[in-house]
Design an enzyme around this catalytic site. Structure first.
Site, PDB file in Angstrom:
ATOM      1  N   GLU A  83       0.835  -1.222   0.000  1.00  0.00           N
ATOM      2  CA  GLU A  83       0.000   0.000   0.000  1.00  0.00           C
ATOM      3  C   GLU A  83       0.862   1.262   0.000  1.00  0.00           C
ATOM      4  O   GLU A  83       1.738   1.414   0.853  1.00  0.00           O
ATOM      5  CB  GLU A  83      -0.911  -0.019   1.240  1.00  0.00           C
ATOM      6  CG  GLU A  83      -1.871   1.153   1.283  1.00  0.00           C
ATOM      7  CD  GLU A  83      -2.846   1.081   2.465  1.00  0.00           C
ATOM      8  OE1 GLU A  83      -3.179  -0.025   2.913  1.00  0.00           O
ATOM      9  OE2 GLU A  83      -3.256   2.164   2.915  1.00  0.00           O
ATOM     10  N   LYS A 261      -7.083  -1.155  11.672  1.00  0.00           N
ATOM     11  CA  LYS A 261      -6.458  -1.519  10.391  1.00  0.00           C
ATOM     12  C   LYS A 261      -5.240  -0.623  10.154  1.00  0.00           C
ATOM     13  O   LYS A 261      -4.197  -1.063   9.668  1.00  0.00           O
ATOM     14  CB  LYS A 261      -7.489  -1.375   9.261  1.00  0.00           C
ATOM     15  CG  LYS A 261      -7.051  -1.939   7.922  1.00  0.00           C
ATOM     16  CD  LYS A 261      -6.302  -0.957   7.042  1.00  0.00           C
ATOM     17  CE  LYS A 261      -5.951  -1.559   5.692  1.00  0.00           C
ATOM     18  NZ  LYS A 261      -5.136  -0.669   4.867  1.00  0.00           N
ATOM     19  N   ASP A 277       4.392 -14.895  11.179  1.00  0.00           N
ATOM     20  CA  ASP A 277       3.021 -15.277  10.808  1.00  0.00           C
ATOM     21  C   ASP A 277       2.092 -14.084  11.052  1.00  0.00           C
ATOM     22  O   ASP A 277       1.634 -13.855  12.176  1.00  0.00           O
ATOM     23  CB  ASP A 277       2.623 -16.489  11.663  1.00  0.00           C
ATOM     24  CG  ASP A 277       1.224 -16.987  11.373  1.00  0.00           C
ATOM     25  OD1 ASP A 277       0.452 -16.278  10.693  1.00  0.00           O
ATOM     26  OD2 ASP A 277       0.889 -18.088  11.844  1.00  0.00           O
ATOM     27  N   HIS A 375      -2.121  10.344  -0.198  1.00  0.00           N
ATOM     28  CA  HIS A 375      -2.397   9.117  -0.941  1.00  0.00           C
ATOM     29  C   HIS A 375      -2.383   9.353  -2.445  1.00  0.00           C
ATOM     30  O   HIS A 375      -1.959   8.512  -3.220  1.00  0.00           O
ATOM     31  CB  HIS A 375      -3.801   8.610  -0.577  1.00  0.00           C
ATOM     32  CG  HIS A 375      -3.775   7.475   0.394  1.00  0.00           C
ATOM     33  ND1 HIS A 375      -3.423   6.214   0.024  1.00  0.00           N
ATOM     34  CD2 HIS A 375      -4.064   7.413   1.711  1.00  0.00           C
ATOM     35  CE1 HIS A 375      -3.494   5.423   1.076  1.00  0.00           C
ATOM     36  NE2 HIS A 375      -3.873   6.125   2.109  1.00  0.00           N
TER      37      HIS A 375
HETATM   38  C1  MEV Z   1      -5.620   3.116   5.386  1.00  0.00           C
HETATM   39  O1  MEV Z   1      -4.873   2.014   4.974  1.00  0.00           O
HETATM   40  C2  MEV Z   1      -5.602   3.236   6.908  1.00  0.00           C
HETATM   41  C3  MEV Z   1      -6.488   4.324   7.493  1.00  0.00           C
HETATM   42  O2  MEV Z   1      -7.816   4.179   7.032  1.00  0.00           O
HETATM   43  C4  MEV Z   1      -6.424   4.188   8.996  1.00  0.00           C
HETATM   44  C5  MEV Z   1      -7.392   5.063   9.749  1.00  0.00           C
HETATM   45  O3  MEV Z   1      -8.448   5.415   9.214  1.00  0.00           O
HETATM   46  O4  MEV Z   1      -7.099   5.329  10.931  1.00  0.00           O
HETATM   47  C6  MEV Z   1      -6.021   5.689   7.056  1.00  0.00           C
END
Ligand code: MEV
Length: 425
Positions: A83, A261, A277, A375
């Site tokens: 990413e 995430k 892992d 991004h």
């Molecule tokens: C994107 O890979 C991760 C985010 O969505 C994490 C977040 O929203 O805190 C930017």
């Protein structure tokens, strides 16, 4: 040609023979097949020893996050991730934490939990007591399975048992606590579990079914914290924004999933780079986030009395430095060398520190300018490449699309045609 997925004896073939077969089944060109065999630093034979039915390997970009100061020690952080923006955000956030003295970490002993499920027990509560009374015998049997681990200072250290009520009736779950030292531990724990199972059957008069490690590694935790001066994060308003973002994630599982995430973006990239892992870490992290019965955020961000930002993150962190791909994957070995960690605990703490910094980077962007600006530049490059741009065309077309705020393949193609015919856009 009729295509079937039933390839009898496929596993017995060599990687080259398998690829030849897949080439035929999937109509791959010579060039495409060659691409799959180009496995870089991981020789095809080594890949074939790691997993089954190998035909190639898929490279994931490996980058280095910079600026990390953890427990007053500088680290270069290898991150394997596909990413865009993640490594840049980690490096940027690490710089902010540095202004407040860096990230500080702690961890528990590397104790994993093995579970042994026993069913058909007449009086499970009485059987539970019998298991607890037989602790020494259970530990002795377990430790006989792994003299190397015991010699290294680890091994089975405790036993617990619980009665659970399920749709299939009551069950007695024996839990074996094993100090895994520098190993992730799944092999050691599963072997011990299987070895003590007959003993559990004898003691409980029940029937043992599952004997397997738990990925909810609540006895193997790592914790990271940092104080970020308000001026480093962009002022008191940004601090408040991050504190509010943290409160949102704590209260709402839909936000918590994305918040966590973002933490995993950092943590898993290090876990993967070092050949560990990562599925085990993800499973542990998310189940830990739901341990109260309510799925919530793994980190917290607060404001101290100076108005500075204080962040903490605690995770189950079952990573190792011996066993598995950590030793057999040449790139993973190099990642460990670059990182310079000496123990599994140190690696666990670094993985947690990177998760905390990654989370800070994401929340700062979200609470400040939004996530898309950073991004988009990389996204635009990918779109330009998808449209067929090469060399200097990539940057030129990406920059134009960002300027226009139109980052789409059709627009990239238009710009590329124009650039090819006129030499400018
Ligand atoms: C994107 O890979 C991760 C985010 O969505 C994490 C977040 O929203 O805190 C930017």
């Amino acid at each position: 040609m009729p295509k079937s997925s039933q390839l009898s004896g496929f596993y017995k073939l060599s990687p080259k023979q398998r690829l030849a077969l897949i080439k035929e089944c999937a109509d791959l060109t010579e060039e495409e097949a060659n691409l799959l065999q180009n496995t870089g630093p991981l020789p095809l034979e080594a890949a074939d020893r790691m997993v089954e039915n190998v035909i190639g390997a898929i490279p994931i970009p490996l980058g280095i996050a910079v600026n990390f100061l953890i427990n007053n020690k500088d680290y270069l952080i290898p991150m394997a991730i596909e990413e865009p923006s993640v490594i840049a955000a980690a490096s940027y956030a690490a710089k902010m934490t540095r202004d407040g003295g860096g990230i500080h970490t702690t961890s528990t002993s590397p104790v994993m939990i093995g579970q042994i499920q026993a069913i058909n027990i007449k009086d499970p509560y009485s059987a539970r007591m019998q298991i607890l009374l037989a602790k020494d015998e259970i530990l002795k049997t377990a430790n006989e399975q792994d003299p190397v681990l015991v010699k290294a200072g680890g091994g089975a250290v405790d036993v617990d048992a619980k009665v659970i009520h399920t749709t299939q009736g009551s069950m007695l779950i024996t839990e074996l606590y094993v100090d895994c030292q520098d190993a992730m531990g799944a092999n050691a724990v599963n072997t011990m579990n299987e070895a003590v199972a007959p003993l559990i059957e004898r003691i409980t008069n029940g029937q043992v079914l599952l004997r397997i490690i738990s990925n909810l590694a609540t006895k193997r935790l790592a914790r990271a914290s940092c104080i970020v001066p308000k001026q480093s994060v962009g002022g008191e308003q940004v601090v408040d924004g991050i504190v509010n973002a943290s409160a949102f994630a704590a209260a709402d599982p839909y936000r918590a999933a994305t918040h966590n995430k973002g933490i995993m973006n950092g943590t898993i990239a290090v876990v993967l780079a070092t050949g560990n892992d990562h599925r085990a870490i993800e499973a542990g992290a998310h189940s830990y986030a739901a341990r109260t019965g309510h799925y919530t955020s793994l980190s917290t961000w607060e404001k101290n009395k100076n108005g500075d930002l204080v962040g903490t993150l605690e995770l189950p962190m079952a990573v190792g430095l011996i066993g598995g791909a950590v030793r057999t994957h040449p790139t993973a070995r190099l990642a460990v060398k670059i990182l310079g960690v000496k123990t599994a605990n140190e690696l666990a703490e670094v993985c947690t520190a990177v998760g905390l910094a990654q989370n800070l980077g994401a929340l700062r962007a979200l609470a400040h300018e939004g996530i898309q600006r950073g991004h988009m530049a990389l996204h635009a490059r990918n779109i330009a490449i998808t449209a067929g741009a090469i060399d200097e065309q990539i940057e030129t077309i990406a920059a134009k699309m960002v300027e226009e705020r139109k980052i789409r393949v059709d627009r990239a193609k238009e710009l590329l045609d124009k650039y090819k015919t006129t030499g400018k856009i």
